[in-house]
Write a protein that holds these residues in place. Structure first.
Motif, PDB file in Angstrom:
ATOM      1  N   UNK A 134       0.831  -1.201   0.000  1.00  0.00           N
ATOM      2  CA  UNK A 134       0.000   0.000   0.000  1.00  0.00           C
ATOM      3  C   UNK A 134       0.868   1.255   0.000  1.00  0.00           C
ATOM      4  N   UNK A 135       1.844   1.307   0.869  1.00  0.00           N
ATOM      5  CA  UNK A 135       2.732   2.474   0.935  1.00  0.00           C
ATOM      6  C   UNK A 135       3.487   2.658  -0.378  1.00  0.00           C
ATOM      7  N   UNK A 136       3.949   1.542  -0.940  1.00  0.00           N
ATOM      8  CA  UNK A 136       4.664   1.613  -2.218  1.00  0.00           C
ATOM      9  C   UNK A 136       3.751   2.106  -3.337  1.00  0.00           C
ATOM     10  N   UNK A 137       2.495   1.640  -3.319  1.00  0.00           N
ATOM     11  CA  UNK A 137       1.543   2.074  -4.338  1.00  0.00           C
ATOM     12  C   UNK A 137       1.337   3.584  -4.282  1.00  0.00           C
ATOM     13  N   UNK A 138       1.189   4.099  -3.076  1.00  0.00           N
ATOM     14  CA  UNK A 138       0.974   5.545  -2.925  1.00  0.00           C
ATOM     15  C   UNK A 138       2.215   6.331  -3.357  1.00  0.00           C
ATOM     16  N   UNK A 139       3.374   5.905  -2.907  1.00  0.00           N
ATOM     17  CA  UNK A 139       4.600   6.630  -3.263  1.00  0.00           C
ATOM     18  C   UNK A 139       4.926   6.495  -4.746  1.00  0.00           C
ATOM     19  N   UNK A 140       4.695   5.310  -5.322  1.00  0.00           N
ATOM     20  CA  UNK A 140       4.959   5.110  -6.755  1.00  0.00           C
ATOM     21  C   UNK A 140       4.002   5.922  -7.612  1.00  0.00           C
ATOM     22  N   UNK A 292      -1.544  12.760  -1.193  1.00  0.00           N
ATOM     23  CA  UNK A 292      -0.951  13.273   0.046  1.00  0.00           C
ATOM     24  C   UNK A 292      -1.923  13.147   1.216  1.00  0.00           C
ATOM     25  N   UNK A 293      -3.196  13.431   0.981  1.00  0.00           N
ATOM     26  CA  UNK A 293      -4.186  13.314   2.044  1.00  0.00           C
ATOM     27  C   UNK A 293      -4.420  11.852   2.437  1.00  0.00           C
ATOM     28  N   UNK A 294      -4.370  10.950   1.456  1.00  0.00           N
ATOM     29  CA  UNK A 294      -4.509   9.525   1.755  1.00  0.00           C
ATOM     30  C   UNK A 294      -3.337   9.061   2.621  1.00  0.00           C
ATOM     31  N   UNK A 295      -2.129   9.479   2.259  1.00  0.00           N
ATOM     32  CA  UNK A 295      -0.944   9.120   3.045  1.00  0.00           C
ATOM     33  C   UNK A 295      -1.012   9.725   4.440  1.00  0.00           C
ATOM     34  N   UNK A 296      -1.408  10.997   4.528  1.00  0.00           N
ATOM     35  CA  UNK A 296      -1.520  11.642   5.834  1.00  0.00           C
ATOM     36  C   UNK A 296      -2.558  10.928   6.701  1.00  0.00           C
ATOM     37  N   UNK A 297      -3.669  10.513   6.084  1.00  0.00           N
ATOM     38  CA  UNK A 297      -4.708   9.807   6.817  1.00  0.00           C
ATOM     39  C   UNK A 297      -4.204   8.494   7.398  1.00  0.00           C
ATOM     40  N   UNK A 298      -3.390   7.772   6.649  1.00  0.00           N
ATOM     41  CA  UNK A 298      -2.845   6.506   7.151  1.00  0.00           C
ATOM     42  C   UNK A 298      -1.899   6.740   8.331  1.00  0.00           C
ATOM     43  N   UNK A 299      -1.064   7.755   8.208  1.00  0.00           N
ATOM     44  CA  UNK A 299      -0.156   8.070   9.321  1.00  0.00           C
ATOM     45  C   UNK A 299      -0.968   8.444  10.563  1.00  0.00           C
ATOM     46  N   UNK A 300      -2.027   9.222  10.346  1.00  0.00           N
ATOM     47  CA  UNK A 300      -2.862   9.658  11.475  1.00  0.00           C
ATOM     48  C   UNK A 300      -3.593   8.477  12.124  1.00  0.00           C
ATOM     49  N   UNK A 301      -4.180   7.611  11.296  1.00  0.00           N
ATOM     50  CA  UNK A 301      -4.977   6.503  11.843  1.00  0.00           C
ATOM     51  C   UNK A 301      -4.123   5.496  12.607  1.00  0.00           C
ATOM     52  N   UNK A 393     -11.364   4.745   3.646  1.00  0.00           N
ATOM     53  CA  UNK A 393     -11.752   3.823   2.581  1.00  0.00           C
ATOM     54  C   UNK A 393     -12.576   4.557   1.527  1.00  0.00           C
ATOM     55  N   UNK A 394     -13.519   5.362   1.986  1.00  0.00           N
ATOM     56  CA  UNK A 394     -14.358   6.122   1.061  1.00  0.00           C
ATOM     57  C   UNK A 394     -13.540   7.167   0.319  1.00  0.00           C
ATOM     58  N   UNK A 395     -12.591   7.783   1.008  1.00  0.00           N
ATOM     59  CA  UNK A 395     -11.755   8.808   0.381  1.00  0.00           C
ATOM     60  C   UNK A 395     -10.925   8.210  -0.746  1.00  0.00           C
ATOM     61  N   UNK A 396     -10.326   7.051  -0.504  1.00  0.00           N
ATOM     62  CA  UNK A 396      -9.494   6.403  -1.529  1.00  0.00           C
ATOM     63  C   UNK A 396     -10.329   6.025  -2.742  1.00  0.00           C
TER      64      UNK A 396
END
Length: 472
Positions: A134-140, A292-301, A393-396
């Motif tokens: 998941x992290x790789x997908x977002x960064x890639x 960026x917001x999806x990544x920030x959300x994961x760090x926050x959660x 989940x809805x945001x993604x």
């Protein structure tokens, strides 16, 4: 009529027919040339019969201007759709197999499976592996977005150079038209060349034209900026060597005035340059902000004790909730501690905050909390163009839906604008294009005219022979 007059008339007819035949032959030879306008020989009456007064070039100013406008619109839309296709490929194509939303769903599913059997080390390792994917997908994907922006910037630089070259060529062609018009010589070939250049220019930037004395043409952009008046105006652009989420691309200037980017999936852009600007400065940055917001959300959660837990990034902090942290997606990664000890996700301890103090293999409180949080509304920055309050989940899913909606609408608009371009080209072609059937019919008429002239010469020859015989 005297015999000498008859001979003069026949000679004039031969000369006129030969010129008409040459004109028809030239039309036939250029029947497949979209930049060629049909020529017609205009006849006038003299003492020695009909003679060609001028060569008329078929044209329709209103249709030609409409054709220029549709070329600009279609070029911009096609450029936008092509770049959207590149980004879609980076997301896995039609099924979005490599999109962050796909990996997020897989991660959540493995997290639920692990929560049902929290003592299974294999399942714990699977969750961490899926989190890594998941992290790789977002960064890639973030890297692909910035690579697309860089490539688009390079395309802009190339097309600006092409536009300046076309304007220089147009200056030469326009001067030739003015000179031929002033000298009252044939302007058909140079007018064809100038119109061809106008079509090529309109592919790059939306234009309007005004014709002045001696067929002099002035070109304006659709925004009203002078692009050419006697001399070509300079179109300038400074390329950017590298792009990230914080980089803003440079503007394109026409005589010091910036070209405006298009907007919307059915883009308002006219010309390829405005379409490229829209992708580089609007669509791609908006999609980057969603990543960026999806990544920030994961760090926050998945934070632990106010610090990043399972997911971390270059700064190593938990960003402000509901506010875009530009560039976080590019450095999102899984905490290295999770790879060495996957059970930290179950027990806690990324930051010495241990929840499962007894080390119970059936402990699920943290896992259940993570799963519930992924389905619970949280704050997102409204600047992403998506709902400011939704679950991660809805945001993604909404992010991919947003992109697909734009791509689908752009595809439909491209089909419509391509069809409109085809219709305007067809309408213009009916006026200025060459019809082989019509030219062949005209050749048959010219053949009959030639036969009549030959018959007249034959008759005069017979009369001269009889006259000479009579005076012997």
């Amino acid at each position: 009529m005297s015999l000498s007059s008859a001979i003069a008339i026949a000679q004039s007819a031969f000369s006129t027919t030969a010129q008409q035949t040459a004109t028809v032959s030239k039309n036939v030879a250029n029947a497949g040339n979209a930049d060629y306008s049909r020529r017609m020989a205009m006849l006038g009456t003299t003492a020695n019969g009909a003679q060609i007064v001028s060569i008329y070039r078929a044209q329709n100013e209103a249709l030609f201007k409409q054709n220029l406008a549709t070329i600009s619109q279609s070029s911009a839309q096609s450029s936008l759709l092509a770049d959207l296709g590149i980004l879609k490929s980076a997301l896995g194509g039609n099924d979005y197999e490599t999109a962050p939303s796909t990996y997020l769903s897989a991660f959540r599913n493995s997290l639920q499976t692990f929560a049902s059997t929290p003592g299974n080390s294999t399942l714990a390792a699977t969750v961490v592996a899926d989190a890594t994917d998941l992290a790789n997908s977002i960064s890639n994907t973030a890297a692909a977005v910035q690579a697309l922006r860089l490539d688009t910037d390079k395309d802009i630089a190339e097309e600006v150079a092409n536009l300046n070259a076309l304007l220089a060529q147009f200056e030469t062609a326009n001067n030739a038209v003015k000179a031929a018009t002033a000298a009252e010589t044939d302007t058909t070939a140079v007018l064809d060349e100038r119109d061809k250049l106008l079509k090529q220019i309109s592919e790059l930037v939306g234009i309007s034209t005004v014709t002045r004395a001696n067929n002099d043409t002035v070109i304006y952009t659709t925004g009203g900026t002078v692009l050419f008046e006697t001399l070509a105006r300079q179109v300038s652009f400074t390329p950017t060597s590298a792009y990230d989420a914080n980089t803003a691309g440079n503007a394109i200037f026409v005589d010091g005035v910036p070209i405006a980017a298009g907007s919307g999936a059915d883009t308002t852009a006219q010309g390829k340059l405005a379409g490229l600007l829209q992708m580089r400065d609007d669509i791609a940055p908006t999609f980057q902000s969603q990543l960026d917001e999806l990544a920030r959300g994961l760090v926050e959660l998945f934070q632990e004790g106010g610090l990043p837990g399972l997911f971390t990034w270059a700064s190593g902090t938990v960003p402000v909730a509901g506010t875009i942290e530009a560039g976080i997606a590019s450095s999102l990664s899984v905490n290295p501690l999770a790879k060495s000890d996957p059970f930290l996700l179950r027990d806690g301890g990324f930051n010495a905050v241990i929840s499962n103090v007894d080390g119970a293999s059936g402990y699920t409180e943290l896992l259940d909390g993570y799963i519930a949080a992924m389905d619970t509304d949280m704050a997102f920055d409204a600047a992403t163009g998506l709902d400011g309050t939704s679950s991660i989940m809805e945001f993604a899913a909404a992010s991919i839906g947003w992109f697909e909606q734009i791509r689908s609408a752009a595809s439909t608009a491209d089909e419509n604008k391509t069809a409109l371009l085809a219709r305007t080209e067809e309408a213009l072609g009916k006026v200025t294009g060459v019809s082989i059937d019509e030219e062949m019919s005209l050749l048959l008429d010219l053949e009959q005219s030639y036969k009549a002239s030959a018959k007249l010469i034959s008759t005069v020859d017979a009369m001269m022979a009889a006259l000479l015989e009579a005076v012997r």
